[in-house]
Design a protein around this motif. Structure first.
Motif, PDB file in Angstrom:
ATOM      1  N   HIS A 492      22.927  45.671  60.396  1.00  0.00           N
ATOM      2  CA  HIS A 492      24.089  45.907  61.249  1.00  0.00           C
ATOM      3  C   HIS A 492      23.978  47.257  61.958  1.00  0.00           C
ATOM      4  O   HIS A 492      24.293  47.363  63.157  1.00  0.00           O
ATOM      5  N   LEU A 496      23.902  48.117  66.003  1.00  0.00           N
ATOM      6  CA  LEU A 496      24.727  49.130  66.675  1.00  0.00           C
ATOM      7  C   LEU A 496      23.866  50.033  67.540  1.00  0.00           C
ATOM      8  O   LEU A 496      24.263  50.413  68.666  1.00  0.00           O
ATOM      9  N   SER A 503      28.768  43.575  67.707  1.00  0.00           N
ATOM     10  CA  SER A 503      28.597  44.382  66.502  1.00  0.00           C
ATOM     11  C   SER A 503      29.420  45.660  66.580  1.00  0.00           C
ATOM     12  O   SER A 503      29.969  46.121  65.563  1.00  0.00           O
ATOM     13  N   ILE A 504      29.509  46.244  67.769  1.00  0.00           N
ATOM     14  CA  ILE A 504      30.301  47.468  67.930  1.00  0.00           C
ATOM     15  C   ILE A 504      31.780  47.173  67.687  1.00  0.00           C
ATOM     16  O   ILE A 504      32.488  47.922  67.009  1.00  0.00           O
ATOM     17  N   SER A 507      32.390  46.352  63.842  1.00  0.00           N
ATOM     18  CA  SER A 507      31.611  47.157  62.905  1.00  0.00           C
ATOM     19  C   SER A 507      32.399  47.485  61.631  1.00  0.00           C
ATOM     20  O   SER A 507      31.906  47.328  60.510  1.00  0.00           O
ATOM     21  N   HIS A 510      32.885  44.347  59.580  1.00  0.00           N
ATOM     22  CA  HIS A 510      31.609  43.853  59.046  1.00  0.00           C
ATOM     23  C   HIS A 510      31.200  44.633  57.802  1.00  0.00           C
ATOM     24  O   HIS A 510      30.873  44.029  56.753  1.00  0.00           O
TER      25      HIS A 510
END
Length: 560
Positions: A492, A496, A503-504, A507, A510
């Motif tokens: 992950h 980023l 993903s940002i 984040s 996650h």
């Protein structure tokens, strides 16, 4: 006054002795006795003999009846077969009254001395429990001697003889008194032995003694019915049927006083032998006569006590049977079954997490969070039920199982809380903000979720069977899951750095999910620790021996 007080103390000692023998036998053989009863109901003769044998050991037909009643309540044993077991149980209780009626004064000190030595020397081990039984047997024989000694001054008193002569010779009244005394003493055996002793000393005449014995039989039937009064209709059928059998037998004995003067000279033995012999003959004849009537009686009580209509608000019936609390080994099994149901609810919650995560289903999320309330309720119920089980009445293996159940339910409750936190995070950080994971990120979470479900099922298997091999596998999965969590967290971070938009945005969620899933997995793997510890297969530390020296060397400068 002092003689009356001595008599009351001797009677109390007699009741206490029978209690010690009953609880001691259940501690030594409780689980085995339950298996014997469960496996012997297929044939009438074996069922009858099983009831006789088990009750001869535990000194209580009521204890046997409560065990079998719980089987009937769960549909494990048909009512007719259970009634056959109870007929044998009543014969077994009467048989022990005959044994204790013999002159065992020479045996009492020997039993007490040996019992105390075993009990003090071995404590809660098997030898200590056998010692407890021997102490109880010694107290019974000693109490009977004390009763004889306490009643002799009373019988010599003109006032007492005058009061006894003025009592009405009413068989029905004697039956009622015998039943009330049995309820108060929680033991028909103790009352029958007391009656035989009082008859020998002239406190009661033969007709009254026989009436008290009949009342003791009615009292034992009432006792089981009262204890199960708050249980399900199916559980109450056996005590009701057994009481009806006893009541029928007592009704047939109502002409007894008229025939007693002609009958007594033909009976063998002394008066106390005649009293306990009558008790044995009554139950033996009742067993023979009623053996062929168990099926009709079963149909009758099933018609009188039909299964309750299912409650829409609560379709499921708890495994936490209050009747089973009198038999600790059975109660432990009940608690374990309820703990497995708690785990089933947790598994349903865990399965639903992915539906919420992938489909943004807020309705499902609310349903799953409400299931956590059920997990908490089950945890509280199981914990309270376990506190009602006497730890002293458990064998060493059952005591470990008690601890395992407590640990398992705590872990399930904490897993439920963890799943609820996961659901709240998904709602707040994904669904309400309308965000989505990257494909790679979702695949990693799905993979961890699948392993989590697999580990939960393995943990349930470890709890159920206690296999060391599976427990070790579960701990190995803990290390593997930790490695996966570290790798997926690193993946992950890499996404980023590559500025992947999804993903940002997700984040925080996650990383929180990875951490929470690892925490849930740790609770699952904790199920293995009690199993491995009890088998001596748990290492003292996970640090490699070669690293212990290095850590000690690094710590020395800090201490200076």
């Amino acid at each position: 006054m002092i003689h009356l007080l001595n008599l009351m103390a001797a009677i109390a000692l007699l009741v206490w002795g029978t209690y010690q023998v009953r609880t001691g036998m259940l501690r030594v053989f409780g689980e085995n006795l339950r298996h014997v009863l469960a496996r012997s109901v297929g044939h009438r003769l074996t069922a009858l003999l099983a009831g006789l044998g088990v009750t001869s050991l535990v000194q209580s037909a009521t204890a046997t009846g409560l065990i079998v009643s719980s089987f009937v309540g769960r549909g494990l044993v048909p009512t007719a077969a259970a009634l056959t077991v109870m007929l044998g149980a009543d014969v077994g209780s009467a048989l022990m009254a005959v044994v204790f009626s013999f002159d065992l004064s020479w045996l009492s000190p020997l039993l007490i001395v040996v019992g105390v030595v075993l009990f003090i020397g071995q404590g809660n081990a098997i030898g200590g429990r056998i010692g407890r039984v021997l102490i109880g047997l010694g107290l019974i024989t000693l109490a009977l001697q004390l009763i004889v000694g306490a009643t002799r001054p009373l019988t010599a008193s003109p006032t007492v003889r005058l009061l006894l002569a003025g009592l009405p010779q009413d068989l029905l009244l004697d039956i009622v008194i015998g039943a009330v005394l049995t309820l108060a003493a929680y033991s028909s055996l103790a009352i029958v032995l007391l009656t035989a002793t009082l008859a020998v000393e002239g406190i009661v005449n033969p007709a009254t003694a026989f009436g008290l014995v009949l009342g003791a039989n009615i009292g034992s039937g009432l006792l089981a019915l009262i204890v199960t009064s708050r249980d399900s209709p199916a559980t109450r059928r056996l005590p009701l049927g057994n009481l009806l059998f006893k009541a029928g037998g007592v009704a047939a004995m109502l002409p007894l006083p008229a025939a007693l003067p002609q009958l007594l000279p033909h009976l063998p033995g002394a008066l106390h032998e005649q009293v306990v012999g009558f008790h044995l003959a009554f139950n033996a004849v009742l067993a023979v006569v009623c053996l062929g009537l168990t099926a009709p009686m079963a149909r009758l009580v099933e018609r009188w006590l039909p299964d309750a209509a299912p409650d829409p608000a609560r379709q499921r019936r708890s495994h936490l049977d209050p009747v089973a609390l009198t038999t600790p080994s059975l109660a432990i099994s009940c608690a374990a079954r309820e703990a497995l149901h708690q785990a089933d609810v947790v598994e349903q919650m865990l399965r639903g997490v992915m539906g919420v995560l992938q489909d943004n289903d807020l309705v499902l999320a609310e349903q799953l969070k409400r299931r956590d309330d059920e997990v908490d309720r089950l945890y509280s119920a199981i914990k309270f039920y376990l506190t009602q089980i006497s730890r002293e009445a458990l064998s060493e293996r059952e005591s470990r199982r008690w601890t395992d159940i407590v640990s398992f339910t705590i872990n399930m409750e904490q897993i439920g809380d963890g799943i609820e936190r996961v659901l709240i995070d998904i709602e707040d950080k994904k669904i309400r903000k309308q965000r989505r994971f990257s494909e790679a990120g979702m695949a990693e979470i799905c993979h961890l979720h699948e392993r989590l479900l697999s580990n939960l099922r393995l943990g349930m298997s470890v709890f159920l069977d206690g296999h060391v091999r599976d427990a070790r596998r579960l701990l190995e999965e803990k290390a593997h899951f930790r490695d996966l969590e570290h790798r997926y967290a690193a993946n992950h971070i890499a996404r980023l750095q590559e500025h992947t938009a999804e993903s940002i945005e997700t984040s925080s969620l996650h990383l929180d999910l990875l951490s929470e899933l690892k925490r849930i997995n740790s609770h699952i793997c904790s199920i293995a620790y009690p199993i491995l510890e009890s088998k001596g297969a748990l290492a003292a530390t996970r640090i490699k021996p070669s690293q212990l020296g290095e850590l000690a060397e690094r710590a020395e400068p800090l201490q200076h």
